[in-house]
Design a protein around this motif. Structure first.
Motif, mmCIF file in Angstrom:
data_model
loop_
_atom_site.group_PDB
_atom_site.id
_atom_site.type_symbol
_atom_site.label_atom_id
_atom_site.label_comp_id
_atom_site.label_asym_id
_atom_site.label_seq_id
_atom_site.Cartn_x
_atom_site.Cartn_y
_atom_site.Cartn_z
ATOM 1 N N ASP A 149 1.096 -1.075 0.082
ATOM 2 C CA ASP A 149 0.086 0.074 -0.037
ATOM 3 C C ASP A 149 0.822 0.771 0.007
ATOM 4 O O ASP A 149 0.461 2.660 -0.147
ATOM 5 C CB ASP A 149 -0.651 -0.253 0.906
ATOM 6 N N ASP A 174 -3.557 -14.299 0.668
ATOM 7 C CA ASP A 174 -4.108 -12.876 1.427
ATOM 8 C C ASP A 174 -3.269 -11.744 0.609
ATOM 9 O O ASP A 174 -3.793 -10.390 0.615
ATOM 10 C CB ASP A 174 -3.225 -13.304 2.570
ATOM 11 N N ASP A 177 -5.356 -11.207 -2.009
ATOM 12 C CA ASP A 177 -6.132 -9.598 -1.132
ATOM 13 C C ASP A 177 -5.476 -8.532 -1.879
ATOM 14 O O ASP A 177 -5.768 -7.221 -1.998
ATOM 15 C CB ASP A 177 -6.793 -10.354 -0.236
ATOM 16 N N ARG A 178 -4.471 -8.547 -1.208
ATOM 17 C CA ARG A 178 -3.991 -6.955 -0.463
ATOM 18 C C ARG A 178 -3.748 -6.613 -1.955
ATOM 19 O O ARG A 178 -4.083 -4.739 -2.187
ATOM 20 C CB ARG A 178 -2.836 -7.067 0.193
ATOM 21 N N HIS A 180 -5.431 -6.432 -4.674
ATOM 22 C CA HIS A 180 -6.726 -5.841 -5.335
ATOM 23 C C HIS A 180 -7.393 -4.798 -4.694
ATOM 24 O O HIS A 180 -7.546 -3.910 -5.022
ATOM 25 C CB HIS A 180 -7.571 -7.649 -5.681
ATOM 26 N N THR A 181 -6.908 -5.276 -2.824
ATOM 27 C CA THR A 181 -7.749 -4.201 -2.337
ATOM 28 C C THR A 181 -6.605 -2.607 -2.909
ATOM 29 O O THR A 181 -6.952 -1.299 -2.643
ATOM 30 C CB THR A 181 -7.442 -4.584 -1.402
ATOM 31 N N ALA A 182 -5.503 -2.467 -2.683
ATOM 32 C CA ALA A 182 -4.271 -1.410 -3.137
ATOM 33 C C ALA A 182 -4.806 -0.886 -4.159
ATOM 34 O O ALA A 182 -3.989 0.251 -4.349
ATOM 35 C CB ALA A 182 -3.331 -2.048 -2.909
ATOM 36 N N GLY A 183 -5.541 -1.788 -5.848
ATOM 37 C CA GLY A 183 -5.274 -0.849 -6.480
ATOM 38 C C GLY A 183 -4.554 -0.899 -7.908
ATOM 39 O O GLY A 183 -4.153 -0.623 -8.290
ATOM 40 N N THR A 260 -7.910 -13.837 -9.786
ATOM 41 C CA THR A 260 -8.022 -13.037 -10.145
ATOM 42 C C THR A 260 -8.760 -12.912 -11.714
ATOM 43 O O THR A 260 -8.623 -13.764 -12.891
ATOM 44 C CB THR A 260 -6.570 -12.470 -9.874
#
Length: 395
Positions: A149, A174, A177-178, A180-183, A260
C-alpha cells in the motif's frame, strides 16, 4: 558488511536531476574528471558501482553459476541486427504503446526486483514514482522492502504486483487480496524459481540483508534467515528455500487465473510449449525471461527464444522480453523480434542507487530518447511499426 543502505543513500545523488553537477560529481569523485552527466544506461552502472558496498553490488550485478546465461543474454541481443527502412517520411516518431490494454508512454515496464532499499533508503516508492512520472508500469516484487500500500500511494502510475508462489497457500491468497485492495493494475506470477539459483558471488561473500531491510510483505517469522550472515552461505537463498513452494504446477496457475480478474502475466517462460500451455490456461501475457541469468545457468538467452515463443502463441497473448535489456536499441530489437514490450531490470537499480527517484526518472527519460532515435533511424513512426522490421542474426 559495514555500510548500511541508509548510509549508502546519503552518498548517492539524491534528488538532483541527471543533468545536474551532482550526478556528474558522483563519477568525478572517483575519477577526478569534470562533471559528466550519464549519456547511456551503462553510465549509471559505473555510478552505482562507485556508490555501493561490494557485497550489494555483487548481489544486484551477479548471476548464477559461472554466469554463462547472464553473459549470453547480452551476447544474443548484440547479435540481433535490425534492417532499417528508408524514405518513410518519419521525422519525430511516437514512443507510446499499449501493454495489457492500456496505453503507456513506452513499450516498457520496470521489472520486479527485490529489496530496493538496499540501493537507496527511499527504495521501492522512489522507483515506482519515477516510473509513474515517466508513464510506464512499475512491477512490485513480493520481496519488496516496502509494503504494497505504501508503494501504491507513492505513484500515480500503474503498479503491477509480482507474485512468488509460497509454501503457505493462505499467505498467497492474502497477498492477492492485498494487491487487489491496494489497486494493483495487473498480476505477474514468476514461475522459474522453484529454488533460488546458486549465485556464487553471494555464496562466497556470505551475503545477508542488513537489519533495516526486510521482506515487508511477508510475516517476519522466518525473516531472520535472510539476515543471518554465514561464510559460504547465501542468507537470501536460505530464506527463499524456507518460504517458496518448489512444486508449482499448471493447476496452481489455473487456480490463480480463477482467483483474479486482473490481467495475468506469467514470467519465466522460455520453452514455446510452456507459452502455449499458459495461453490455454487463460493468461493475458507471457514474459520470456531467464531471470536475468540468475536462475538456471545454462538456459538459453531470452532474445534467442523470443521469436519461437511469439510464433507459437501468435496473437493469443502478449509477449514481453526480459533479461539483458540495456538501451533503447535493445527495446527496438525486442520489438523487431516480435515482442509487444520489455521489462527493464538492472539499469533501474543502477539509477536508483546513483540518484534515487530523480536518477531513476533520468534513466527512463534517457531510454525514451534512445528509443525515439532508434525508431527514427529505422524509419518507424511508432513501436507498432518496429514489430514489422526484419532482423538478421550475426550482424
Amino acid at each position: 558488511m559495514t555500510e548500511s543502505p541508509r548510509t549508502v543513500g546519503s552518498t548517492a545523488v539524491g534528488s538532483t536531476s541527471v543533468g545536474s553537477s551532482a550526478v556528474g560529481s558522483a563519477a568525478a569523485g572517483s575519477t577526478g574528471e569534470a562533471d559528466r552527466p550519464p549519456v547511456s544506461l551503462a553510465d549509471f552502472a559505473d555510478l552505482a558501482r562507485a556508490t555501493l558496498p561490494p557485497g550489494i553490488w555483487d548481489f544486484i550485478d551477479g548471476g548464477s553459476g559461472v554466469e554463462t546465461t547472464l553473459t549470453a543474454n547480452r551476447a544474443a541481443l548484440d547479435r540481433v541486427a535490425v534492417l532499417p527502412r528508408v524514405l518513410t517520411g518519419v521525422e519525430r516518431p511516437r514512443t507510446d504503446a499499449v501493454l495489457l490494454g492500456r496505453e503507456q508512454a513506452l513499450p516498457v515496464a520496470v521489472a520486479p526486483m527485490a529489496y530496493q532499499r538496499l540501493l537507496h533508503p527511499d527504495g521501492e516508492p522512489a522507483l515506482a514514482a519515477a516510473a509513474g512520472a515517466a508513464g510506464v508500469p512499475y512491477v512490485l516484487s513480493t520481496l519488496s522492502s516496502t509494503p504494497i500500500d505504501e508503494v501504491i500511494a507513492a505513484t500515480d502510475g500503474p503498479v503491477w504486483f509480482q507474485l512468488y508462489w509460497l509454501r503457505d497457500r493462505g499467505l498467497v491468497a492474502d497477498l492477492l487480496d492485498r494487491a487487489h485492495t491496494a489497486g494493483c493494475a495487473a498480476l505477474m506470477v514468476t514461475v522459474d524459481v522453484p529454488v533460488l539459483g546458486r549465485r556464487l558471488r553471494d555464496v562466497r561473500g556470505g551475503f545477508a540483508l542488513p537489519p533495516e531491510v526486510t521482506t515487508a510483505n511477508l510475516p517476519t517469522g522466518r525473516d531472520d534467515l535472510a539476515h543471518t550472515g554465514t561464510p559460504g552461505v547465501s542468507a537470501i537463498a536460505a530464506h527463499t528455500e524456507a518460504v517458496f513452494a518448489p512444486a508449482l504446477t499448471w493447476a496452481d496457475l489455473a487456480w490463480l487465473r480463477e482467483r483474479t480478474r486482473l490481467p495475468l502475466l506469467v514470467k519465466g517462460i522460455l520453452d514455446p510449449r510452456d507459452a502455449v500451455r499458459a495461453a490455454d490456461v487463460g493468461v493475458d501475457a507471457v514474459v520470456v525471461s531467464n531471470h536475468g541469468g540468475r536462475q538456471f545457468d545454462g538456459a538459453p538467452a531470452t532474445a534467442t527464444m523470443l521469436p519461437e515463443v511469439v510464433a507459437a502463441v501468435g496473437d493469443r497473448v502478449e509477449v514481453l522480453l526480459d533479461s539483458g535489456v540495456r538501451s533503447g536499441t535493445d527495446v527496438l530489437r525486442a520489438l523487431a523480434l516480435g515482442a509487444t514490450g520489455v521489462l527493464l531490470g538492472r539499469p533501474m537499480l543502477w539509477a536508483l542507487a546513483a540518484g534515487g527517484r530523480s536518477g531513476a526518472r533520468a534513466a527512463l527519460d534517457l531510454l525514451a530518447v534512445e528509443l525515439r532515435d532508434a525508431l527514427t533511424l529505422t524509419g518507424c513512426a511508432d513501436p507498432a511499426q518496429a514489430r514489422r522490421l526484419r532482423t538478421l542474426t550475426g550482424g
